[in-house]
Scaffold this motif. Structure first.
Motif, mmCIF file in Angstrom:
data_model
loop_
_atom_site.group_PDB
_atom_site.id
_atom_site.type_symbol
_atom_site.label_atom_id
_atom_site.label_comp_id
_atom_site.label_asym_id
_atom_site.label_seq_id
_atom_site.Cartn_x
_atom_site.Cartn_y
_atom_site.Cartn_z
ATOM 1 N N LEU A 100 0.812 -1.223 0.000
ATOM 2 C CA LEU A 100 0.000 0.000 0.000
ATOM 3 C C LEU A 100 0.839 1.264 0.000
ATOM 4 N N PHE A 101 1.970 1.259 0.718
ATOM 5 C CA PHE A 101 2.783 2.477 0.810
ATOM 6 C C PHE A 101 3.460 2.757 -0.525
ATOM 7 N N VAL A 102 3.444 4.024 -0.954
ATOM 8 C CA VAL A 102 4.309 4.471 -2.049
ATOM 9 C C VAL A 102 5.467 5.304 -1.495
ATOM 10 N N GLU A 103 5.315 5.797 -0.284
ATOM 11 C CA GLU A 103 6.414 6.482 0.394
ATOM 12 C C GLU A 103 6.244 6.217 1.886
ATOM 13 N N LYS A 104 7.283 5.612 2.493
ATOM 14 C CA LYS A 104 7.218 5.261 3.899
ATOM 15 C C LYS A 104 7.840 6.361 4.746
ATOM 16 N N PRO A 105 7.391 6.529 5.988
ATOM 17 C CA PRO A 105 8.044 7.501 6.880
ATOM 18 C C PRO A 105 9.459 7.031 7.220
ATOM 19 N N GLN A 106 10.384 7.963 7.181
ATOM 20 C CA GLN A 106 11.788 7.671 7.452
ATOM 21 C C GLN A 106 12.155 8.177 8.834
ATOM 22 N N GLY A 107 13.047 7.423 9.483
ATOM 23 C CA GLY A 107 13.510 7.844 10.791
ATOM 24 C C GLY A 107 14.275 9.152 10.724
ATOM 25 N N GLY A 108 14.342 9.843 11.846
ATOM 26 C CA GLY A 108 15.023 11.125 11.857
ATOM 27 C C GLY A 108 15.427 11.519 13.259
ATOM 28 N N SER A 109 16.110 12.636 13.331
ATOM 29 C CA SER A 109 16.573 13.152 14.612
ATOM 30 C C SER A 109 16.178 14.602 14.709
ATOM 31 N N ILE A 138 6.139 11.618 7.157
ATOM 32 C CA ILE A 138 5.167 11.597 6.052
ATOM 33 C C ILE A 138 5.063 10.179 5.510
ATOM 34 N N ALA A 139 3.828 9.744 5.298
ATOM 35 C CA ALA A 139 3.540 8.456 4.640
ATOM 36 C C ALA A 139 2.546 8.724 3.519
ATOM 37 N N LYS A 140 2.790 8.099 2.356
ATOM 38 C CA LYS A 140 1.923 8.285 1.195
ATOM 39 C C LYS A 140 1.390 6.934 0.733
ATOM 40 N N VAL A 141 0.090 6.937 0.369
ATOM 41 C CA VAL A 141 -0.594 5.709 -0.069
ATOM 42 C C VAL A 141 -1.237 5.991 -1.413
ATOM 43 N N LYS A 142 -0.989 5.115 -2.390
ATOM 44 C CA LYS A 142 -1.576 5.260 -3.724
ATOM 45 C C LYS A 142 -3.033 4.813 -3.676
ATOM 46 N N ALA A 143 -3.920 5.628 -4.279
ATOM 47 C CA ALA A 143 -5.367 5.365 -4.200
ATOM 48 C C ALA A 143 -5.946 4.901 -5.514
ATOM 49 N N GLU A 144 -5.101 4.484 -6.470
ATOM 50 C CA GLU A 144 -5.638 4.089 -7.787
ATOM 51 C C GLU A 144 -6.562 2.879 -7.668
ATOM 52 N N ASP A 145 -6.196 1.876 -6.863
ATOM 53 C CA ASP A 145 -6.979 0.649 -6.753
ATOM 54 C C ASP A 145 -7.888 0.652 -5.529
ATOM 55 N N LEU A 146 -8.008 1.789 -4.833
ATOM 56 C CA LEU A 146 -8.804 1.853 -3.611
ATOM 57 C C LEU A 146 -10.108 2.580 -3.896
#
Length: 1195
Positions: A114-123, A133-141
Motif C-alpha cells: 500500500l505504501f508508495v512512500e514510507k516515513p523515514q527515521g530522523g533526529s 510523512i507516509a503516502k498511499v496510492k489510491a488508484e486501486d482503492l
C-alpha cells in the motif's frame, strides 16, 4: 534491551517498581536476573529486529512501551502481584539464531503493498519540530484507507493528539495519492524511540517502523514504575495534553516526583468487593481495569493448591545473553513423570538443556542463553502443569574506536572507520542527524569487518561535507568530513574561429581535472541536436557544429562545474555574396507603367551582409530620398523609382561586395503608358428603356494599338458607375438597354490597349428615357348646379417611372367638336368643378394625365351632362351605436356625429324632449354632410330624448336619439336586523331612492366589531335585499352597513343598522322551519311529438319523441291501433325520456299510422304520426340521386 512481544490482548502490566540490580555472577548461578536496564539501543535510535511468527500469533504488534519495566527472575511469595506476567511472550533482537527465516520475513515486509512512500527515521533537537510523512496510492482503492500511528508496539497516538502531536491527512486528486503526516511539536528527550505506521484497507495490510532521536539530552535513568503505563495522560500534572508515554519508554530527563508509599494494587483488588473495583482503579490511575481483572482471575486460579507440585516455577526469570539459567520445581510425588516444554514443544536433553533430579526437585539448566531462548516455558507432572517466562537481556554494544575528522577532494573515495565492542553488531550511520540508508544506487556503502565498521563514500562531492556519526546500543561517535575542490588548471584554452558557411566548427579545450562542464552561447545554454554535438572525453571538452549556419555565430563559453573559471571563444561565420534573379524574365527585363512607382526588390545573400551599389550608364544611384534611389537591407537590395517616366527606361547594374568576395548583375527596365481618354460620347436616340450613343477614338494610344472600349453608365444623381460590357467593344457605337424609364442617365467611355485602360472620357449630356401614362379611370359626375358641374376620377392604372405631373380637364357643348380646357394649370387632385356654364345646357367631358413625356390618351364621360341642379330628398344616417340608448357617466364628454344627405343644403333643427336645445349647455355644429352634438361634461340633466329634423324644401326627415347620463346610486333607505341566532344574523334593507339613473346591480355588506369599529366586507355584488351573515364570533357585538351598487360603482355612503347584534355566548335554540314536501308527481306529457316521416324501402327508419311524467310512464307503440309486441322487425328504446322505434328494412307494407302511448297512475296520453315507405324506380337521373315515382318525395 530486547523488546517483549505481546501475545494476548487481555494481559496487562502490573504496576510494580523494579528492584535494584544484582551482580551478574549471582544471576547466572542462581538462574535469576534483576530488573532490566533501559534499552541502550533506543539511545542510538535503532529498533531491534522482530520475530514475525510470534507477532502473527498474538495478532498485534510488539510494544516498546513494555520494555522499560522488567520483572525479577525469582519473585518472593508476597510479591507475585508486582511481577510482570506475560503469556507466551518472548524478547527478540536482530541476531536471532533463526536468521534465515527472519531474513525471509524481513524481505517480505519490505515489499510494500500500500505504501508508495514510507516515513523515514530522523533526529531532532529538544524544542524543535519534526514531521513524518507516509503516502498511499489510491488508484486501486474505492475509499480512503485507515492509517494508525503507534509509539512502541501498542500505544495508539490518535488519543495523544494535542499541542505536542498533530495528525494530518490530505488527498491529491491529480496524482490520486493520500498523504498522512504526523508532526511532533517542541520535541522532548522522552519522545525518542521507535514508532510505527500501519495502513489497512479491506484485506490489505502494510506497516513501517521508524526511529526518532532527540539530541542534547542528559540525565540518569530512573527506576520505572510499570503502573504508570495504566495512568491517564496528564491527569492533574503540569504537562497535561502532552505525549504521556514516558513511563513506558527510556527517559533521559525525568521530573522529580514526590515519593509515595508503595501500594499493592493486586492485594487491594483480591481483597476488595467487585463493586469497589472501579473506585480502586480511579484512585490509583488504572485505565485497563478489564485486563487486570482477567489477570487477577488467572492468579486466583494459579493460587489453587496443586496436587502434583509442592513448589511451582517462579512467574518469570531473567538472564543476560550468554549466561545460564536454572528452573526448579518440587514434586509432591517423586514418581510422577516430568516433561519440560518451550512454546508448546517438548525439550529434549542436550548440551544446551541439562536436566537434574534431586529428591523431589526437578531442575532444568539452559546454557549459553541467546535471544531465541526468550520465551514461555512450562513443566508438566501428570495432568498438571506450571509455567514461567524467561527474559534474555542483551548487553549494550560500545564504540571502542572513535571516528576521526577527515578532509578530501571532490571525486575521491572516502572511508570513515570505527570499531565496536562486539562482532557483527547492529550499527547505524547518520549524516547531519539523518540516517544513511545504503542501496544499490547509493554512493554510500557500509563494510563490516568483524568489530570494524567502515562507511565508504564513492566519488565524494562538496555536498558530502557534513558531520557523520555512528550509533550503537551503548554509545556513539561523530566526526566531520570536509570535501574541497582540487585546483583546476587550463591546459588548452578555447580559440576564436572564422569559418565559411556550411563548414564544420570545432571548439576544443583541455583542463587538468576530469570534470563535467556547461557550454553557453551568448549567455544561453547550448542544447545538443543532430547538427550540434558536445563531446567530453576525460579532461578534453569539445563543441562540434556540423554545417555552420549564420545563427551559429556568437560568443561561446565553457564553464567547468563547481569552478568559477570560464573559457571563452568567438565564432565568426562568413559567406560570399550572391544575387538571386529567379523572379525576373529570361532577359531580366522589368516593365513598368509610366506614372507608377517601381520598387524592384532583389534578394541577396552573404555573410557578413554584402554592400550593394546600383548604377546606370556608369553613374551610381545613391541611397537617399531622390525619385530614383537604392535601399539596402541585410538580405535584399531594392531599386525604387517613385514616378516612372518614359526616360527611365534602360539597363541598371548591381554590384555586391563583402570580405568573402564580389557579385555583379544587370537588369533592363522598360516604361510604357496607357492611351488618352476618348472624347465625350453623344446620345443620338432615346427610347423608354434604351438609347444609342457614338464616340471618337482617343488622340494618343499610349504607344500600343487600341484593343477596344469599355462603356459605363450611371444615374445623374448617383456617383456609382456601372459597366455595360465585359467584352471589349471593337466599334465606336453602342446601344445601352434595360434602363429605368423616367430616370436621367449619363454614359462615358474607356479606351484599352496592351498596357491597360485609359482614364474615362467626359460623361455625355444627361438623357431621360420617358413614356406617357395610361388614361385616367372611373370618370364620374360628383355634383351639378345651375352653373357648375363637378367631376371626379381615379388616377391612371399605369403611371410609369416618369411620374404624374397633373391632369387636364376639357369639355365641349353638345353638337360641337371644340374642346375647351377647364383648368388653366395642371391640377393635382382627382376632382374639379367646371364653372360658368349656361343653365340647361348639355356638355361632354374628358380628362387627360400629363407627365414629362406628354399627355396620355383622354378618358371620356359616356353621355352628355345637363347643367341643372337636382333636388335630393334628405336622409339621416344614424350610426349603429346610437340606435339604442346612448349611456355616459357624469363628467364624461359626449360627442355625437350624425351624417345626413340632401340637396340643396338642408335645414337642421334639434330639440330635446320636444323643447329647443339650450345652446349654452349643449354645442351644436352643422356642416353640409353631418351635424355634431358636443357636451364637454355630461350631467344627469342632459339625459333625455333628442330629436333631429332635416328639411329640404318640402322634404323632411326626422330621427331620435336617447341619451342617458348615469351616476353612482344613493345608499339603501333602511337596514334592519331581522333575527340573531347562534353565530348568524339575518339582515334586510330597502332599495335606495336614487338609483343613479340606472339599474341597481347589487349590494355590498360590511360588518364592524363594536370595540374596534373597523369595517370588513362580508358579501360583495349581492343582488337580494336580505342576507344572512354567518361565522360571527361568539361574544362580540356587531354593526352592519350596506352599500348600493350600479354600473358606475358603489354608493358614496352606506346605511348602517341603528341597533347592534350581540352574538350571545349561550346561544339561542334555532327551530328549523317546517316545509311541506313538494309534490313531484305529474301526468304523462309529450315534450317532443312524433312527426310524419318518409322512408326508403330497404333502409332502416326511426320514429322519435320525448315524454315526461312522474311516476315514470309505461311506453307502448302501436301501428294502426294495434300494439307492436315481439316483432323482430321492430326495436324500441327509451333513454332519459326519449322514446325511439326502429323499423328494420321497411317495405311498403310497413307504411301506416304509428302511435306512441304513455301511461302512469295520473293519466294516459297518446301521439300519432304517419310513415310512408317509398319504392325506388329503376334508373337514376344523376349519379347518386334515385328517381321516385310521380308525386313521391324523399324526406
Amino acid at each position: 534491551m530486547p523488546e517483549p512481544t505481546k501475545k494476548e490482548e487481555n494481559e496487562v502490566l502490573a504496576p510494580a517498581p523494579a528492584p535494584p540490580p544484582e551482580e551478574p555472577n549471582k544471576e547466572k548461578e542462581a538462574g535469576t536476573a534483576p530488573a532490566k536496564e533501559p534499552n541502550k539501543e533506543k539511545e542510538a535510535g535503532t529498533a531491534p529486529a522482530k520475530e514475525p511468527n510470534k507477532e502473527k500469533e498474538a495478532g498485534t504488534s510488539p510494544g516498546k512501551d513494555e520494555e522499560d519495566a522488567s520483572p525479577p527472575v525469582a519473585l518472593p511469595p508476597g510479591l507475585g502481584s508486582r511481577a510482570l506476567e506475560r503469556k507466551d511472550s518472548e524478547w527478540s533482537i536482530g541476531e536471532s539464531p533463526a536468521g534465515e527465516e527472519q531474513d525471509k520475513q524481513n524481505a517480505n515486509s519490505q515489499l510494500s503493498t500500500l505504501f508508495v512512500e514510507k516515513p523515514q527515521g530522523g533526529s531532532v533537537k529538544v524544542g524543535e519540530n519534526i514531521t513524518f510523512i507516509a503516502k498511499v496510492k489510491a488508484e486501486d482503492l474505492l475509499r480512503k484507507p485507515t492509517v494508525k500511528w503507534f509509539k512502541g508496539k501498542w500505544m495508539d497516538l490518535a488519543s495523544k493528539a494535542g499541542k505536542h502531536l498533530q495528525l494530518k491527512e490530505t488527498f491529491e486528486r491529480h496524482s490520486r495519492v493520500y498523504t498522512f503526516e504526523m508532526q511532533i511539536i517542541k520535541a522532548k528527550e522522552n519522545y525518542a524511540g521507535n514508532y510505527r505506521c500501519e495502513v489497512t484497507y479491506k484485506d490489505k495490510f502494510d506497516s513501517c517502523s521508524f526511529d526518532l532521536e532527540v539530541h542534547e539530552s542528559t540525565g540518569t535513568t530512573p527506576n520505572i514504575d510499570i503502573r504508570s503505563a495504566f495512568k491517564r495522560s496528564g491527569e492533574g500534572q503540569d504537562d497535561a495534553g502532552e505525549l504521556d508515554f514516558s513511563g513506558l519508554l527510556k527517559r533521559r530527563e525525568v521530573k522529580q516526583q514526590e515519593e509515595q508509599p508503595e501500594v499493592d494494587v493486586w492485594e487491594l483488588l483480591k481483597n476488595a468487593k467487585p463493586s469497589e473495583y472501579e473506585k480502586i482503579a480511579f484512585q490509583y490511575g488504572i485505565t485497563d481495569l478489564r485486563g487486570m481483572l482477567k489477570r487477577l482471575k488467572r492468579m486466583r486460579r494459579v493460587e489453587k493448591k496443586s496436587a502434583a507440585f509442592a513448589r511451582i516455577l517462579d512467574p518469570a526469570y531473567q538472564v543476560d545473553k550468554g549466561g545460564r539459567v536454572r528452573f526448579v520445581v518440587e514434586l509432591a510425588d517423586p514418581k510422577l513423570e516430568v516433561k519440560w516444554y518451550k512454546n508448546g514443544q517438548e525439550i529434549r536433553p542436550s548440551t544446551k538443556y541439562i536436566f537434574e533430579h534431586k529428591g523431589c526437585e526437578r531442575i532444568m539448566f539452559i546454557n549459553n542463553c541467546v535471544l531465541t531462548d526468550d520465551s514461555e516455558y512450562y513443566v508438566t507432572a501428570g495432568d498438571e502443569k506450571c509455567s514461567t517466562e524467561l527474559f534474555v537481556r542483551e548487553p549494550p554494544v560500545m564504540v571502542t574506536k572513535q571516528l576521526e575528522d577527515t578532509k578530501a577532494y571532490c571525486g575521491e573515495r572516502v572511508e570513515l572507520e570505527c570499531e565496536v565492542s562486539e562482532d557483527d553488531a547492529n550499527v547505524k550511520w547518520f549524516k547531519n542527524g539523518e540516517e544513511i540508508i545504503p542501496g544499490p544506487k547509493s554512493r554510500y556503502h557500509i563494510r563490516v569487518e568483524g568489530k570494524k565498521h567502515i562507511l565508504v563514500i564513492e566519488g565524494a562531492t562538496k555536498a558530502d561535507t557534513a558531520e557523520y556519526s555512528v550509533m550503537t546500543t551503548g554509545g556513539q561517535s561523530s566526526a566531520k568530513l570536509s570535501v574541497d575542490l582540487k585546483p583546476l588548471k587550463i591546459l588548452t584554452p578555447l580559440t576564436d574561429q572564422t569559418v565559411n558557411l556550411g563548414k564544420e566548427v570545432c571548439l576544443k579545450c583541455e583542463v587538468s581535472e576530469n570534470i563535467t562542464g556547461k557550454w553557453t552561447k551568448n549567455g544561453l545554454p547550448v542544447q545538443e541536436s543532430d547538427r550540434l554535438k558536445i563531446v567530453h572525453k576525460g579532461r578534453i571538452h569539445k563543441l562540434v557544429i556540423a554545417n555552420a549556419l549564420v545563427e551559429d555565430e556568437g560568443d561561446y563559453v565553457f564553464t567547468p562545474d563547481s569552478y568559477s573559471v570560464t573559457l571563452p571563444a568567438k565564432v565568426h561565420v562568413i559567406d560570399p555574396p550572391k544575387i538571386n534573379l529567379d523572379g525576373l524574365d529570361a532577359d531580366n527585363t522589368v516593365t513598368v507603367i509610366a506614372g507608377n512607382k517601381l520598387r524592384l526588390e532583389i534578394p541577396i545573400s552573404g555573410e557578413p551582409p554584402p554592400k550593394a551599389i546600383w548604377s546606370r550608364a556608369d553613374k551610381a544611384i545613391m541611397e537617399g530620398s531622390g525619385r530614383i534611389r537604392a535601399e539596402n537591407y541585410p538580405d535584399s537590395t531594392t531599386l525604387v523609382i517613385d514616378i516612372a517616366e518614359k526616360d527611365d527606361s534602360g539597363v541598371y547594374h548591381i554590384n555586391l561586395k563583402n570580405e568573402a568576395g564580389e557579385a555583379h548583375a544587370s537588369i533592363k527596365i522598360k516604361v510604357v503608358d496607357i492611351p488618352d481618354p476618348p472624347v465625350a460620347p453623344n446620345v443620338t436616340d432615346v427610347g423608354d428603356d434604351w438609347c444609342v450613343m457614338t464616340w471618337e477614338p482617343p488622340l494618343y494610344d499610349g504607344g500600343s494599338p487600341i484593343l477596344g472600349y469599355f462603356i459605363e453608365r450611371k444615374k445623374k444623381q448617383s456617383s456609382r458607375w456601372m459597366r455595360l460590357n465585359f467584352d471589349l467593344c471593337k466599334e465606336t457605337i453602342f446601344e445601352p438597354k434595360k434602363m429605368i424609364e423616367g430616370v436621367a442617365y449619363e454614359v462615358r467611355i474607356f479606351a484599352v490597349n496592351a498596357v491597360g485602360i485609359s482614364k474615362p472620357s467626359m460623361p455625355s449630356k444627361p438623357f431621360v428615357p420617358l413614356a406617357v401614362t395610361s388614361p385616367p379611370t372611373l370618370l364620374t359626375v360628383d355634383s351639378v348646379t345651375d352653373t357648375t358641374v363637378t367631376m371626379k376620377w381615379r388616377p391612371p392604372d399605369q403611371i410609369g417611372a416618369a411620374g404624374l405631373d397633373g391632369y387636364v380637364l376639357e369639355y365641349c357643348f353638345e353638337g360641337t367638336d371644340d374642346w375647351i380646357v377647364a383648368n388653366t394649370e395642371l391640377i393635382d387632385k382627382t376632382k374639379f368643378t367646371i364653372t360658368g356654364l349656361p343653365t340647361d345646357s348639355r356638355i361632354f367631358v374628358r380628362v387627360k394625365a400629363v407627365n414629362a413625356a406628354g399627355a396620355s390618351e383622354p378618358k371620356y364621360y359616356s353621355q352628355p351632362i345637363l347643367v341643372k341642379e337636382v333636388i335630393e330628398a334628405p336622409k339621416i344616417r344614424i350610426p349603429r351605436h346610437l340606435k339604442q340608448t346612448y349611456i355616459r357617466r357624469v363628467g364624461e364628454a359626449i360627442n355625437l356625429v350624425i351624417p345626413f344627405q340632401g340637396k340643396p343644403r338642408p335645414e337642421l333643427i334639434w330639440t330635446k324632449d320636444g323643447a329647443p336645445i339650450d345652446k349654452n349647455q349643449i354645442n351644436i355644429r352643422n356642416s353640409e354632410t353631418d351635424t355634431i352634438v358636443f357636451i364637454r361634461k355630461a350631467e344627469r340633466s342632459h339625459s333625455g330624448k333628442y330629436d333631429l329634423q332635416v328639411k329640404v324644401e318640402k322634404f323632411v326627415e326626422t330621427a331620435s336619439i336617447d341619451i342617458r347620463v348615469v351616476d353612482r346610486p344613493g345608499p339603501p333607505q333602511l337596514v334592519k336586523i331581522e333575527d340573531v341566532w347562534g353565530e348568524n344574523v339575518a339582515l334586510s334593507w330597502t332599495p335606495p331612492r336614487d338609483d343613479g339613473n340606472t339599474a341597481i346591480t347589487g349590494y355590498t355588506i360590511q360588518k364592524a366589531d363594536k370595540k374596534s369599529m373597523e369595517w370588513f366586507t362580508v358579501i360583495e355584488h349581492y343582488h337580494r335585499t336580505s342576507a344572512t351573515i354567518t361565522e360571527l364570533v361568539i361574544g362580540n357585538e356587531y354593526y352592519f352597513r350596506v352599500f348600493a351598487e350600479n354600473m358606475c360603482g358603489l354608493s358614496e355612503d352606506a346605511t348602517m343598522t341603528k341597533e347592534s347584534a350581540v352574538i350571545a355566548k349561550d346561544g339561542k335554540i334555532y327551530k328549523n322551519p317546517v316545509y311541506e314536501d313538494f309534490d313531484f308527481t305529474e301526468a304523462p306529457m309529450f315534450t317532443q311529438p312524433l312527426v310524419n316521416t318518409y322512408a326508403v324501402a330497404g333502409y332502416n327508419a326511426t320514429l322519435n319523441c320525448s315524454v315526461r311524467g312522474n311516476p315514470k310512464p309505461k311506453i307502448t307503440w302501436m301501428k294502426n291501433k294495434v300494439a307492436i309486441k315481439d316483432d323482430p322487425r321492430y326495436r324500441m328504446f327509451s333513454n332519459q325520456g326519449v322514446c325511439t322505434l326502429e323499423i328494420r328494412k321497411p317495405s311498403p307494407y310497413d307504411g301506416g299510422t304509428y302511435c306512441c302511448k304513455a301511461v302512469n297512475d295520473l293519466g294516459t296520453v297518446e301521439i300519432e304520426c304517419k310513415l310512408e315507405v317509398k319504392v325506388i324506380y329503376q334508373g337514376v337521373n344523376s349519379p347518386g340521386q334515385p328517381v321516385f315515382l310521380e308525386g313521391q318525395q324523399q324526406l
